[in-house]
Design a protein around this motif. Structure first.
Motif, PDB file in Angstrom:
ATOM      1  N   ILE A   1       0.831  -1.203   0.000  1.00  0.00           N
ATOM      2  CA  ILE A   1       0.000   0.000   0.000  1.00  0.00           C
ATOM      3  C   ILE A   1       0.867   1.255   0.000  1.00  0.00           C
ATOM      4  N   ARG A   2       1.859   1.277   0.882  1.00  0.00           N
ATOM      5  CA  ARG A   2       2.744   2.450   0.964  1.00  0.00           C
ATOM      6  C   ARG A   2       3.586   2.610  -0.293  1.00  0.00           C
ATOM      7  N   ARG A   3       4.084   1.507  -0.825  1.00  0.00           N
ATOM      8  CA  ARG A   3       5.024   1.547  -1.948  1.00  0.00           C
ATOM      9  C   ARG A   3       4.326   1.769  -3.288  1.00  0.00           C
ATOM     10  N   ASP A   4       3.180   1.119  -3.507  1.00  0.00           N
ATOM     11  CA  ASP A   4       2.575   1.093  -4.832  1.00  0.00           C
ATOM     12  C   ASP A   4       1.297   1.913  -4.982  1.00  0.00           C
ATOM     13  N   LEU A   5       0.558   2.139  -3.895  1.00  0.00           N
ATOM     14  CA  LEU A   5      -0.749   2.783  -4.014  1.00  0.00           C
ATOM     15  C   LEU A   5      -0.812   4.197  -3.446  1.00  0.00           C
ATOM     16  N   ALA A   6       0.008   4.487  -2.449  1.00  0.00           N
ATOM     17  CA  ALA A   6      -0.051   5.809  -1.825  1.00  0.00           C
ATOM     18  C   ALA A   6       0.465   6.869  -2.789  1.00  0.00           C
ATOM     19  N   PRO A   7      -0.371   7.871  -3.161  1.00  0.00           N
ATOM     20  CA  PRO A   7       0.098   8.929  -4.070  1.00  0.00           C
ATOM     21  C   PRO A   7       1.188   9.772  -3.413  1.00  0.00           C
ATOM     22  N   ARG A   8       2.198  10.108  -4.185  1.00  0.00           N
ATOM     23  CA  ARG A   8       3.269  10.972  -3.723  1.00  0.00           C
ATOM     24  C   ARG A   8       3.122  12.345  -4.349  1.00  0.00           C
ATOM     25  N   LEU A   9       3.938  13.284  -3.883  1.00  0.00           N
ATOM     26  CA  LEU A   9       3.868  14.639  -4.415  1.00  0.00           C
ATOM     27  C   LEU A   9       4.141  14.654  -5.908  1.00  0.00           C
ATOM     28  N   ALA A  10       5.080  13.813  -6.348  1.00  0.00           N
ATOM     29  CA  ALA A  10       5.391  13.741  -7.781  1.00  0.00           C
ATOM     30  C   ALA A  10       4.191  13.244  -8.584  1.00  0.00           C
ATOM     31  N   ASP A  11       3.401  12.342  -7.989  1.00  0.00           N
ATOM     32  CA  ASP A  11       2.206  11.844  -8.676  1.00  0.00           C
ATOM     33  C   ASP A  11       1.198  12.968  -8.895  1.00  0.00           C
ATOM     34  N   ILE A  12       1.020  13.810  -7.888  1.00  0.00           N
ATOM     35  CA  ILE A  12       0.080  14.934  -8.021  1.00  0.00           C
ATOM     36  C   ILE A  12       0.559  15.899  -9.093  1.00  0.00           C
ATOM     37  N   ARG A  13       1.858  16.123  -9.142  1.00  0.00           N
ATOM     38  CA  ARG A  13       2.398  17.011 -10.171  1.00  0.00           C
ATOM     39  C   ARG A  13       2.209  16.431 -11.577  1.00  0.00           C
ATOM     40  N   ASN A  14       2.276  15.109 -11.669  1.00  0.00           N
ATOM     41  CA  ASN A  14       2.138  14.455 -12.970  1.00  0.00           C
ATOM     42  C   ASN A  14       0.693  14.231 -13.392  1.00  0.00           C
ATOM     43  N   LEU A  15      -0.264  14.569 -12.521  1.00  0.00           N
ATOM     44  CA  LEU A  15      -1.664  14.284 -12.822  1.00  0.00           C
ATOM     45  C   LEU A  15      -2.146  14.905 -14.134  1.00  0.00           C
ATOM     46  N   PRO A  16      -1.900  16.206 -14.411  1.00  0.00           N
ATOM     47  CA  PRO A  16      -2.369  16.768 -15.692  1.00  0.00           C
ATOM     48  C   PRO A  16      -1.783  16.035 -16.900  1.00  0.00           C
ATOM     49  N   ARG A  17      -0.490  15.707 -16.841  1.00  0.00           N
ATOM     50  CA  ARG A  17       0.128  14.998 -17.962  1.00  0.00           C
ATOM     51  C   ARG A  17      -0.443  13.591 -18.101  1.00  0.00           C
ATOM     52  N   ASP A  18      -0.711  12.953 -16.960  1.00  0.00           N
ATOM     53  CA  ASP A  18      -1.267  11.609 -16.985  1.00  0.00           C
ATOM     54  C   ASP A  18      -2.667  11.613 -17.595  1.00  0.00           C
ATOM     55  N   VAL A  19      -3.473  12.598 -17.233  1.00  0.00           N
ATOM     56  CA  VAL A  19      -4.814  12.725 -17.814  1.00  0.00           C
ATOM     57  C   VAL A  19      -4.716  12.945 -19.320  1.00  0.00           C
ATOM     58  N   ALA A  20      -3.805  13.830 -19.749  1.00  0.00           N
ATOM     59  CA  ALA A  20      -3.633  14.107 -21.180  1.00  0.00           C
ATOM     60  C   ALA A  20      -3.180  12.860 -21.929  1.00  0.00           C
ATOM     61  N   ASP A  21      -2.267  12.074 -21.347  1.00  0.00           N
ATOM     62  CA  ASP A  21      -1.802  10.847 -21.994  1.00  0.00           C
ATOM     63  C   ASP A  21      -2.940   9.846 -22.159  1.00  0.00           C
ATOM     64  N   HIS A  22      -3.808   9.726 -21.149  1.00  0.00           N
ATOM     65  CA  HIS A  22      -4.929   8.792 -21.245  1.00  0.00           C
ATOM     66  C   HIS A  22      -5.940   9.248 -22.294  1.00  0.00           C
ATOM     67  N   ILE A  23      -6.154  10.542 -22.385  1.00  0.00           N
ATOM     68  CA  ILE A  23      -7.081  11.051 -23.400  1.00  0.00           C
ATOM     69  C   ILE A  23      -6.557  10.734 -24.805  1.00  0.00           C
ATOM     70  N   ARG A  24      -5.222  10.834 -24.981  1.00  0.00           N
ATOM     71  CA  ARG A  24      -4.599  10.537 -26.280  1.00  0.00           C
ATOM     72  C   ARG A  24      -4.297   9.054 -26.457  1.00  0.00           C
ATOM     73  N   LEU A  25      -4.690   8.224 -25.462  1.00  0.00           N
ATOM     74  CA  LEU A  25      -4.443   6.776 -25.478  1.00  0.00           C
ATOM     75  C   LEU A  25      -2.952   6.465 -25.582  1.00  0.00           C
ATOM     76  N   ARG A  26      -2.157   7.232 -24.857  1.00  0.00           N
ATOM     77  CA  ARG A  26      -0.725   6.980 -24.779  1.00  0.00           C
ATOM     78  C   ARG A  26      -0.425   6.398 -23.400  1.00  0.00           C
ATOM     79  N   PHE A  27      -0.034   5.140 -23.379  1.00  0.00           N
ATOM     80  CA  PHE A  27       0.163   4.446 -22.116  1.00  0.00           C
ATOM     81  C   PHE A  27       1.636   4.096 -21.933  1.00  0.00           C
ATOM     82  N   HIS A  28       2.137   4.310 -20.730  1.00  0.00           N
ATOM     83  CA  HIS A  28       3.524   4.025 -20.402  1.00  0.00           C
ATOM     84  C   HIS A  28       3.565   2.786 -19.508  1.00  0.00           C
TER      85      HIS A  28
END
Length: 293
Positions: free
Chosen positions: A159-186
């Motif tokens: 839970i701590r290692r894989d599921l808990a959001p980190r500050l970097a995850d929050i910063r990456n949220l807009p880019r992650d949303v944009a990638d999903h809209i464009r169907l670009r998966f990493h």
């Protein structure tokens, strides 16, 4: 010439394989076991729950259903009209004709008044007693599995290692949303920000809320945990919340399936069945569609 052709084919095969990233062990056996236990339990909970709902196809806000007053927020039923029986669904006073699906459904010439059609309930015929037995049995399976997953996840660090959001995850949220809209998966082997938020919302909000509202509706549990009924504003409000959570879980499932198909179903299914997941190539190679290989 044949030897040269064989060498060229071997080089092409090696080049094709080099575009694929390495396989990593992504999902441990506890994650895979609980995932399929939840899927199995939720399937039977949904269909038996719809059968139970058919016994009283209305939802209310408050501690009791209204007789001298109207506190209904959802109603599914049938009514006689000039053209024959018609099914309807009424939400916050707005009525929609849902004949053939909700309220009035069945084989042509053999329709009947049912909130949810027979193909969507367990059992398919009206049997409230059997539906309640099935529902409660799988409710305990869901609750026990959730408790096991929580304990293992805490002690293993999952839970701590894989599921808990980190500050970097929050910063990456807009880019992650944009990638999903464009169907670009990493395919990095780690959950992305949207996955962490979605899985966290299901595992720490929706499933516990489903269990607690279910307990709040149980008359036998009122004697053991009387505060639950008050916490949710009465049995009828708890029932409404229970139904709303069910709808959200169905929506999550549909989006989950769409993302699996878009991101690569073979790789995703292999991960949740065997635990092994193929990641992106080290150089981050992409194909002509912009998706990672």
């Amino acid at each position: 010439m044949d030897a040269i052709a064989s060498i060229d084919q071997s080089k092409e095969a090696q080049a094709g394989q080099s575009k694929k990233g390495p396989l990593i062990y992504r999902q441990n056996h506890w994650t895979r076991l609980t995932h399929w236990a939840w899927a199995f339990a939720l399937f039977f909970l949904l269909l038996s729950g719809l059968q139970i709902f058919n016994a009283r196809p209305q939802l209310y806000i408050g501690k009791e259903s209204g007789f001298g007053y109207n506190n209904t927020i959802l109603q599914i039923g049938a009514e006689d009209t000039a053209t024959g029986p018609r099914g309807f669904t009424e939400i916050f006073g707005h009525r929609f004709d849902t004949t053939g699906v909700l309220g009035w459904s069945g084989p042509p010439g053999n329709e009947s008044a049912r909130a949810f059609p027979s193909w969507a309930t367990i059992p398919s015929y009206y049997d409230l007693g059997t539906a309640r037995v099935v529902h409660f049995f799988f409710a305990w399976i869901l609750s026990a599995t959730l408790l096991v997953w929580l304990l293992v996840g805490l002690f293993s660090g999952h839970i701590r290692r894989d599921l808990a959001p980190r500050l970097a995850d929050i910063r990456n949220l807009p880019r992650d949303v944009a990638d999903h809209i464009r169907l670009r998966f990493h395919h990095s082997g780690r959950y992305n920000t949207l996955q962490k938020l979605a899985y966290g919302g299901v595992l720490f909000v929706l499933l516990p809320l489903m269990v607690l509202t279910g307990l709040a509706m149980s008359p036998s549990m009122n004697a053991v945990l009387p505060f639950l009924n008050e916490l949710f504003g009465g049995r009828q409000t708890a029932r409404t919340i229970h139904f709303a959570v069910m709808v959200l879980l169905v929506l999550f499932f549909l989006v989950h399936m769409l993302m699996i198909l878009a991101a690569g179903p073979i790789n995703e299914l292999r991960s949740i069945i065997t635990g092994w997941y193929r990641t992106d190539p080290p150089n981050g190679g992409t194909n002509s569609t912009g998706r990672s290989e």
